[in-house]
Design a protein around this motif. Structure first.
Motif, PDB file in Angstrom:
ATOM      1  N   PRO A   1       1.079  -1.205   0.290  1.00 41.64           N
ATOM      2  CA  PRO A   1      -0.205  -0.146  -0.292  1.00 41.64           C
ATOM      3  C   PRO A   1       1.267   1.408  -0.095  1.00 41.64           C
ATOM      4  N   MET A   2       1.865   1.210   0.493  1.00 45.79           N
ATOM      5  CA  MET A   2       3.093   2.437   0.700  1.00 45.79           C
ATOM      6  C   MET A   2       3.139   2.288  -0.970  1.00 45.79           C
ATOM      7  N   LEU A   3       3.741   1.523  -1.557  1.00 51.29           N
ATOM      8  CA  LEU A   3       4.721   1.756  -2.448  1.00 51.29           C
ATOM      9  C   LEU A   3       2.838   2.381  -3.852  1.00 51.29           C
ATOM     10  N   LEU A   4       2.632   2.124  -4.105  1.00 42.75           N
ATOM     11  CA  LEU A   4       0.711   1.916  -4.704  1.00 42.75           C
ATOM     12  C   LEU A   4       0.619   3.575  -4.142  1.00 42.75           C
ATOM     13  N   TRP A   5       0.150   3.709  -3.148  1.00 38.02           N
ATOM     14  CA  TRP A   5      -0.459   5.361  -2.615  1.00 38.02           C
ATOM     15  C   TRP A   5       0.928   5.838  -3.197  1.00 38.02           C
TER      16      TRP A   5
ATOM     17  N   GLY B   1       9.410  20.893 -18.567  1.00 40.37           N
ATOM     18  CA  GLY B   1       7.599  21.055 -18.435  1.00 40.37           C
ATOM     19  C   GLY B   1       7.302  19.208 -18.814  1.00 40.37           C
ATOM     20  N   ARG B   2       7.376  19.088 -20.388  1.00 41.31           N
ATOM     21  CA  ARG B   2       7.474  17.384 -20.982  1.00 41.31           C
ATOM     22  C   ARG B   2       8.824  16.341 -20.276  1.00 41.31           C
ATOM     23  N   THR B   3       9.672  17.197 -19.746  1.00 41.61           N
ATOM     24  CA  THR B   3      10.769  16.209 -18.676  1.00 41.61           C
ATOM     25  C   THR B   3       9.886  15.660 -17.147  1.00 41.61           C
ATOM     26  N   CYS B   4       8.991  16.989 -16.929  1.00 43.48           N
ATOM     27  CA  CYS B   4       8.382  16.606 -15.660  1.00 43.48           C
ATOM     28  C   CYS B   4       7.250  14.806 -15.825  1.00 43.48           C
ATOM     29  N   TRP B   5       6.271  15.941 -17.106  1.00 42.81           N
ATOM     30  CA  TRP B   5       5.780  14.720 -17.907  1.00 42.81           C
ATOM     31  C   TRP B   5       6.047  13.009 -18.691  1.00 42.81           C
ATOM     32  N   LEU B   6       7.727  13.278 -18.414  1.00 40.01           N
ATOM     33  CA  LEU B   6       7.997  11.648 -18.387  1.00 40.01           C
ATOM     34  C   LEU B   6       8.396  10.935 -17.142  1.00 40.01           C
ATOM     35  N   PHE B   7       8.856  11.874 -16.333  1.00 36.33           N
ATOM     36  CA  PHE B   7       8.932  11.025 -14.843  1.00 36.33           C
ATOM     37  C   PHE B   7       7.508  10.526 -14.290  1.00 36.33           C
ATOM     38  N   ALA B   8       6.347  11.655 -14.766  1.00 42.77           N
ATOM     39  CA  ALA B   8       4.820  11.258 -14.476  1.00 42.77           C
ATOM     40  C   ALA B   8       4.482   9.667 -14.540  1.00 42.77           C
ATOM     41  N   ALA B   9       4.913   9.673 -16.097  1.00 49.13           N
ATOM     42  CA  ALA B   9       4.749   8.450 -17.133  1.00 49.13           C
ATOM     43  C   ALA B   9       5.197   6.969 -16.566  1.00 49.13           C
ATOM     44  N   MET B  10       7.001   7.416 -16.323  1.00 53.02           N
ATOM     45  CA  MET B  10       7.865   6.637 -15.796  1.00 53.02           C
ATOM     46  C   MET B  10       7.210   5.594 -13.951  1.00 53.02           C
ATOM     47  N   CYS B  11       6.744   7.047 -13.482  1.00 47.76           N
ATOM     48  CA  CYS B  11       5.877   6.625 -11.888  1.00 47.76           C
ATOM     49  C   CYS B  11       4.333   5.859 -12.862  1.00 47.76           C
ATOM     50  N   VAL B  12       3.965   6.096 -13.575  1.00 48.16           N
ATOM     51  CA  VAL B  12       3.118   5.117 -13.591  1.00 48.16           C
ATOM     52  C   VAL B  12       3.338   4.148 -14.060  1.00 48.16           C
ATOM     53  N   LEU B  13       4.337   3.727 -14.782  1.00 45.95           N
ATOM     54  CA  LEU B  13       4.454   2.339 -15.408  1.00 45.95           C
ATOM     55  C   LEU B  13       4.761   1.671 -14.085  1.00 45.95           C
ATOM     56  N   SER B  14       5.563   2.227 -13.137  1.00 47.21           N
ATOM     57  CA  SER B  14       6.008   1.628 -12.016  1.00 47.21           C
ATOM     58  C   SER B  14       5.043   1.710 -11.046  1.00 47.21           C
ATOM     59  N   LEU B  15       3.870   1.896 -11.096  1.00 50.80           N
ATOM     60  CA  LEU B  15       3.044   2.167 -10.530  1.00 50.80           C
ATOM     61  C   LEU B  15       2.117   0.498 -11.232  1.00 50.80           C
TER      62      LEU B  15
ATOM     63  N   PHE C   1       3.863  -1.943 -12.097  1.00 49.58           N
ATOM     64  CA  PHE C   1       4.615  -2.920 -12.467  1.00 49.58           C
ATOM     65  C   PHE C   1       4.767  -3.269 -10.871  1.00 49.58           C
ATOM     66  N   CYS C   2       4.640  -2.063  -9.900  1.00 53.36           N
ATOM     67  CA  CYS C   2       4.356  -2.692  -8.937  1.00 53.36           C
ATOM     68  C   CYS C   2       3.001  -3.173  -7.833  1.00 53.36           C
ATOM     69  N   HIS C   3       1.775  -2.542  -8.533  1.00 50.33           N
ATOM     70  CA  HIS C   3       0.633  -3.554  -8.324  1.00 50.33           C
ATOM     71  C   HIS C   3       0.631  -4.888  -8.677  1.00 50.33           C
ATOM     72  N   ARG C   4       1.536  -5.576 -10.416  1.00 49.88           N
ATOM     73  CA  ARG C   4       1.348  -6.584 -10.427  1.00 49.88           C
ATOM     74  C   ARG C   4       2.680  -7.438  -9.795  1.00 49.88           C
ATOM     75  N   TYR C   5       4.158  -7.177  -9.129  1.00 48.80           N
ATOM     76  CA  TYR C   5       5.195  -7.670  -8.589  1.00 48.80           C
ATOM     77  C   TYR C   5       5.384  -7.479  -7.337  1.00 48.80           C
ATOM     78  N   ALA C   6       4.791  -6.432  -6.573  1.00 50.02           N
ATOM     79  CA  ALA C   6       5.649  -5.974  -5.335  1.00 50.02           C
ATOM     80  C   ALA C   6       4.579  -6.840  -4.237  1.00 50.02           C
ATOM     81  N   PRO C   7       5.964  -7.745  -3.398  1.00 47.43           N
ATOM     82  CA  PRO C   7       5.068  -8.282  -2.547  1.00 47.43           C
ATOM     83  C   PRO C   7       4.843  -8.205  -1.924  1.00 47.43           C
ATOM     84  N   GLU C   8       3.943  -8.556  -0.672  1.00 49.94           N
ATOM     85  CA  GLU C   8       3.517  -8.152   0.935  1.00 49.94           C
ATOM     86  C   GLU C   8       4.425  -8.859   2.359  1.00 49.94           C
TER      87      GLU C   8
END
Length: 488
Positions: free
Chosen positions: A323-327, A419-433, A435-442
């Motif tokens: 939950p900490m990772l996802l939130w 601006g676009r650089t921040c959006w790129l990192f935001a996209a990385m956050c979404v992809l990471s979300l 990934f973590c939803h699918r694979y991160a263990p509890e």
């Protein structure tokens, strides 16, 4: 040279003072880690003018420390095993001192990059040795707090760097910003001279009397024989476990866990945290803020990082890792999306304030959730037989990705705009979300021996072949090697 431990503490208060003194000295390694990674944010604008650096040059100077840290993290653990935790900390203190002086006096860009690479060796080794030393010398009831204290010291070191940068920016004294790291480095070097090594290392070198002498300074005398026996048994089990590490990595479920761990290490870096840590003044300068004002504004980022880390430490065992990772990733993605939008607003005099506020919000989410959660998961999620090897591989990849982000960010900032650089990192956050939803263990609330079984089933390692092995000789060895139910 090994300093003989002093006579046993007469009372609990004496033992507590001894442990606090050890923590204060050893955690200087964490503070230096934070200072040397954070100070470049304030020094870089003045350094760029002095040396005529372009975007790529800024990236090279910044990232040189990180490539050294990657290899320092590999060497740190081995050096601690071969020379002792105390001697390894002495080595790190000496390199911190020499590296800080060399960086401050660097006459050319190649010399600067080489000096920062050497300094990175100390940063990387300290990232391994300091928590190892603290975890082995602290009594069990204080171990979690002291190891977490090291994490707090890292962000506190970054805050100290931002404070020094803010004061010295008025005189453009970038060499002093870099060189002042030598003061805590000397304090670490001198302080470690008065510390003993850990009981675990003494027993590993057949020096039980010295191990007992250290334990008598942290525990009641009646508990010392039992603790010596426990450490000896743990070392035997760990040695047996290491012998089977290569064989264990052949198991598909273990390899999958290793890939998930490496993925979490990548997630921690590609979501933008160190772009903010290293280049916050440069980002703020894009809003029209002056150099000195931008450097001073980073104090807010440092202060929130310290507070958020403390909050994350308090919540992680209550809320859980997933939950900490996802939130956290959700909050980071929203913050970066809004930050990117802010840079597309008209550049008025007040634009700096919402930009700084969104950067602070992003760092608050990051430090309280993702940073705390990833480090804890990497320490918990791997089976005993491959824990050291797998965590070392994940941390090495983490430093390499950190290096890549630091090298590429200034070029990306110039090419795409903030601006676009921040959006790129935001996209990385979404992809990471995702990934973590699918694979991160509890891993919350599970003993390590139970956790290994849960992760085996979750990773698809609970088939007939694995079950047969579990009931065979290899399974018996695994059960014998697993820590007891009280391990966390």
């Amino acid at each position: 040279m090994t300093t003989a431990p002093a006579p046993p503490a007469a009372a609990t208060g004496g033992a507590r003072r001894f442990v606090v003194a050890i923590a204060a000295i050893a955690a200087l390694g964490g503070a230096l880690f934070g200072y040397d990674t954070g100070v470049v944010s304030g020094a870089l604008p003045f350094m760029a003018r002095h040396f005529g650096l372009g975007a790529l040059g800024e990236g090279v100077v910044t990232s040189a420390l990180l490539i050294g840290a990657a290899f320092g993290s590999l060497a740190g653990g081995r050096m601690a095993d071969a020379l002792g935790r105390r001697t390894a900390l002495l080595w790190a203190g000496a390199v911190f001192t020499g590296g800080a002086v060399a960086v401050a006096l660097a006459p050319t860009v190649p010399f600067m990059a080489a000096a920062r690479c050497v300094l990175g060796l100390a940063v990387g080794s300290a990232s391994v040795i300091t928590p190892l030393y603290l975890s082995e010398i602290a009594p069990a009831h204080l171990r979690g707090r002291l190891v977490s204290f090291n994490s707090l010291m890292i962000v506190s070191g970054q805050l100290l760097a931002y404070l020094v940068n803010a004061v010295l920016a008025h005189w453009a004294a970038w060499r002093w910003m870099l060189g002042l790291a030598a003061l805590p480095a000397v304090a670490l070097l001198l302080g470690v001279l008065f510390l003993p090594d850990t009981p675990r290392w003494y027993l590993g070198r057949d020096r039980p009397d010295e191990a007992a002498a250290v334990l008598r300074r942290t525990l009641p005398a009646a508990d010392v024989p039992g603790e010596l026996s426990r450490i000896a048994r743990a070392r035997t089990l760990e040695t047996d476990a290491r012998r089977g590490a290569r064989q264990e990595l052949r198991r598909p479920w273990v390899r999958r866990l290793l890939l998930v761990g490496i993925g979490l290490a990548v997630v921690q870096q590609i979501t933008g945290v160190n772009a903010v840590v290293y280049f916050a003044p440069r980002i703020l300068a894009a809003t029209g803020l002056g150099t000195s004002a931008a450097i001073t504004a980073t104090l807010a980022i440092g202060a929130v990082s310290v507070l958020a880390t403390a909050v994350g430490m308090a919540l992680i065992d209550r809320v859980g890792r997933r939950p900490m990772l996802l939130w956290g990733l959700t909050g980071m993605a929203v913050s970066l999306g809004l930050l990117g939008a802010a840079f597309h607003l008209p550049h008025t005099a007040g634009l700096s304030y919402p930009v700084l506020a969104l950067m602070v919000l992003y760092m608050g989410f990051m430090q309280a959730t993702l940073n705390t959660g990833v480090w804890l998961l990497l320490a918990e999620m791997f089976p005993l037989k491959v824990r050291g090897l797998a965590m070392g591989a994940a941390v090495f990849v983490m430093w390499l990705v950190n290096f890549g982000v630091a090298l590429a960010f200034p070029v990306l900032l110039d090419a795409a705009g903030p601006g676009r650089t921040c959006w790129l990192f935001a996209a990385m956050c979404v992809l990471s979300l995702l990934f973590c939803h699918r694979y991160a263990p509890e891993t919350k609330g599970l003993a390590l021996e139970d956790l290994e079984q849960e992760l085996r089933r979750a990773a698809g390692g609970g088939g007939p072949d694995d079950e047969a092995e579990e009931h065979g000789a290899d399974g018996a060895e695994r059960r014998a090697a697993a820590p007891g139910p009280s391990a966390r």
